[in-house]
Design an enzyme around this catalytic site. Structure first.
Site, PDB file in Angstrom:
ATOM      1  N   SER A 252     -65.633  45.883  41.104  1.00  0.00           N
ATOM      2  CA  SER A 252     -65.103  44.642  41.667  1.00  0.00           C
ATOM      3  C   SER A 252     -66.265  43.800  42.168  1.00  0.00           C
ATOM      4  CB  SER A 252     -64.181  44.962  42.842  1.00  0.00           C
ATOM      5  OG  SER A 252     -64.968  45.450  43.904  1.00  0.00           O
ATOM      6  N   LYS A 253     -65.925  42.605  42.608  1.00  0.00           N
ATOM      7  CA  LYS A 253     -66.957  41.699  43.110  1.00  0.00           C
ATOM      8  C   LYS A 253     -67.722  42.310  44.278  1.00  0.00           C
ATOM      9  CE  LYS A 253     -65.939  37.312  41.312  1.00  0.00           C
ATOM     10  NZ  LYS A 253     -64.780  36.474  41.168  1.00  0.00           N
ATOM     11  N   ARG A 254     -67.045  43.186  45.008  1.00  0.00           N
ATOM     12  CA  ARG A 254     -67.687  43.818  46.157  1.00  0.00           C
ATOM     13  C   ARG A 254     -68.914  44.626  45.742  1.00  0.00           C
ATOM     14  NH1 ARG A 254     -64.353  47.747  47.981  1.00  0.00           N
ATOM     15  NH2 ARG A 254     -62.863  47.091  46.425  1.00  0.00           N
TER      16      ARG A 254
END
Ligand code: GLU
Length: 485
Positions: A252-254
């Site tokens: 994910s973007k995280r």
């Protein structure tokens, strides 16, 4: 042989897609196969031209050159599905499948389909479309069409059978078609569904090997049925393992900047990124980690791709980028960091000659993991004497430190302050005073740079030059007749 990379421009080019593009590219280079870039933009509401631009920009930056693409078509072939749709390519193929009995018009409204789903749920069964429209008479179908009734076109799955996907990575995977609905190949807005368009295009474009993400495995049996219905030879399939985030969940973007252009803007080098991505789900036989593009191509072997998910570790990527930074000469690195220099750094370093600029870069080369870190590491060259004094005031020096500084100043004063001069002066102090390196380097570093860590000191001091080094030392050395304090 021909392979393809077929992104949907519904977002920027991200790490997962780049890994797919890379494996197709490596495969094409290794076996001399053609490589096609096809833009899968049939979802008009989510596809954007800026995303297509970002995909092209990312591929270009990475040097993943495509043989055929919207910009480099083969004859009059179209490589955007939206353009192919405008030419009715999918609709015509779907109609030919209706004629051959592999597809049919379907007229149920959304409400009717919802009822079917709800009653399957009430019976505790997995929903499979009833196939009601397939039983309509030709007259009924004609009159529905003539009256302008909305329709979709569905693929007829046929009698239940077992479809085997021979995956080059996973081996044989069996699918039971009784669990599949007659799926939609042309939607009510006239656009083709993914499972249909992808087969029509792969067939038209002569694709022999489909290398793509694992998330498409469950689509493959439907696609094989379409190939068969079209009388086409099924290509070989290879489904790459999923890329996971640190906590082993979906990436994910995280887990970091996901668009590849963000990596570029942070100062990653394309070769480092490709090298790192090549190891996500694959490894060479000799287990080496640093591989040039040529080595990657020569060592690549699809049977060495793993089935299990690969964890994306940004720290490791950064480390690898540092390794690639060190492979460049300081002259090359100076060119590479130029776009990342802040205006403060630019104006400060432009007062130095090119030779000294190269030397500055050389001094920080081992510290850099990202090109964008250049301003941070150049800071000691950039700060004003005022700022230097302010910073220096925060440190204190022991008597022994003072002695080291005095010895250093006297040894250096008769030299040119070259890298070698600084090295031998510091070494001589270690030897004469019986002190470890840290005890000598540290006070000298702080007294001359005002930083407790930084580039290799002999490099840094030779950039400063003798005058500046002695002047700075004099601010700390407290001996009568020497220094100011
Ligand atoms: N457009 C699809 C995607 O981006 C490509 C799937 C395929 O390679 O067949 O996931």
């Amino acid at each position: 042989m021909k392979v393809r990379f077929a992104p949907s421009p519904t977002g920027n080019l991200h790490i997962g897609s780049v890994r797919t593009a890379l494996f197709n590219w490596v495969y094409a280079q290794k076996y001399g196969a053609g490589l096609v870039l096809r833009i899968e933009d049939t979802d008009i509401s989510r596809s954007k031209s800026e995303y297509e631009d970002n995909i092209m920009e990312g591929l270009n930056w990475l040097g993943l050159t495509m043989d055929e693409s919207p910009l480099t078509p083969l004859e009059d072939c179209l490589y955007r599905q939206s353009q192919r749709m405008d030419q009715d390519i999918y609709l015509q193929k779907a109609k030919s499948l209706i004629d051959s009995g592999y597809a049919y018009y379907s007229f149920e409204t959304e409400e009717e389909l919802e009822q079917e789903r709800a009653s399957a749920k009430a019976r505790g069964e997995a929903y499979v479309y009833s196939g009601k429209s397939r039983l309509l008479s030709p007259e009924q179908i004609r009159s529905n069409l003539d009256s302008g009734m909305p329709y979709t076109i569905r693929f007829y799955i046929g009698e239940p059978q077992s479809i085997v996907v021979n995956d080059l990575i996973r081996g044989d995977i069996d699918f039971d078609t009784s669990l599949l609905s007659d799926f939609i190949i042309i939607k009510s807005d006239g656009s083709p569904s993914y499972n249909f368009a992808v087969v029509v295009d792969d067939y038209d474009m002569g694709i022999t090997h489909v290398i793509r993400g694992e998330d498409h495995i469950s689509n493959t049996p439907r696609q094989i049925l379409v190939y068969k219905a079209l009388g086409a030879v099924t290509p070989k399939f290879a489904h790459l393992p999923i890329i996971l985030g640190k906590d082993k969940s979906k990436l994910s973007k995280r887990d970091g900047a996901v668009a590849v252009t963000d990596y570029r803007d942070q100062g990653y080098l394309p070769d480092a990124l490709l090298n790192y991505l090549s190891l996500l789900g694959w490894s060479p036989e000799d287990g080496r980690e640093l591989l040039s593009r040529d080595e990657l191509i020569s060592q690549f072997d699809i049977s060495r791709i793993s089935k299990s998910g690969a964890v994306f570790d940004e720290k490791k990527l950064k480390w690898m980028n540092g390794q690639y930074i060190r492979q460049h000469s300081p002259e090359q690195l100076l060119d590479l960091v130029k776009p990342f220099l802040s205006s403060v750094s630019v104006s400060a370093i432009s007062s130095f000659s090119t030779t000294l600029q190269v030397q500055m870069i050389q001094s920080i080369q081992d510290n850099l993991e990202l090109l964008s870190e250049v301003n941070h590491y150049l800071e000691l060259y950039v700060i004003s004497e005022e700022k230097f004094k302010e910073r220096l005031a925060e440190f204190s020096f022991s008597e022994q430190d003072q002695r080291v500084l005095l010895l250093f100043a006297s040894k250096l004063s008769s030299s040119n302050c070259s890298r070698d001069d600084v090295e031998s002066a510091m070494q001589a102090i270690c030897d004469e005073e019986g002190l470890g390196k840290g005890k000598v380097f540290k006070p000298i570093r702080i007294a001359t740079t005002s930083y407790s860590s930084g580039p290799y000191l002999p490099d840094a001091l030779s950039v400063f030059g003798l005058d500046r080094v002695l002047k700075r030392l004099s601010l700390t050395i407290q001996v009568d007749g020497y220094g100011q304090s």
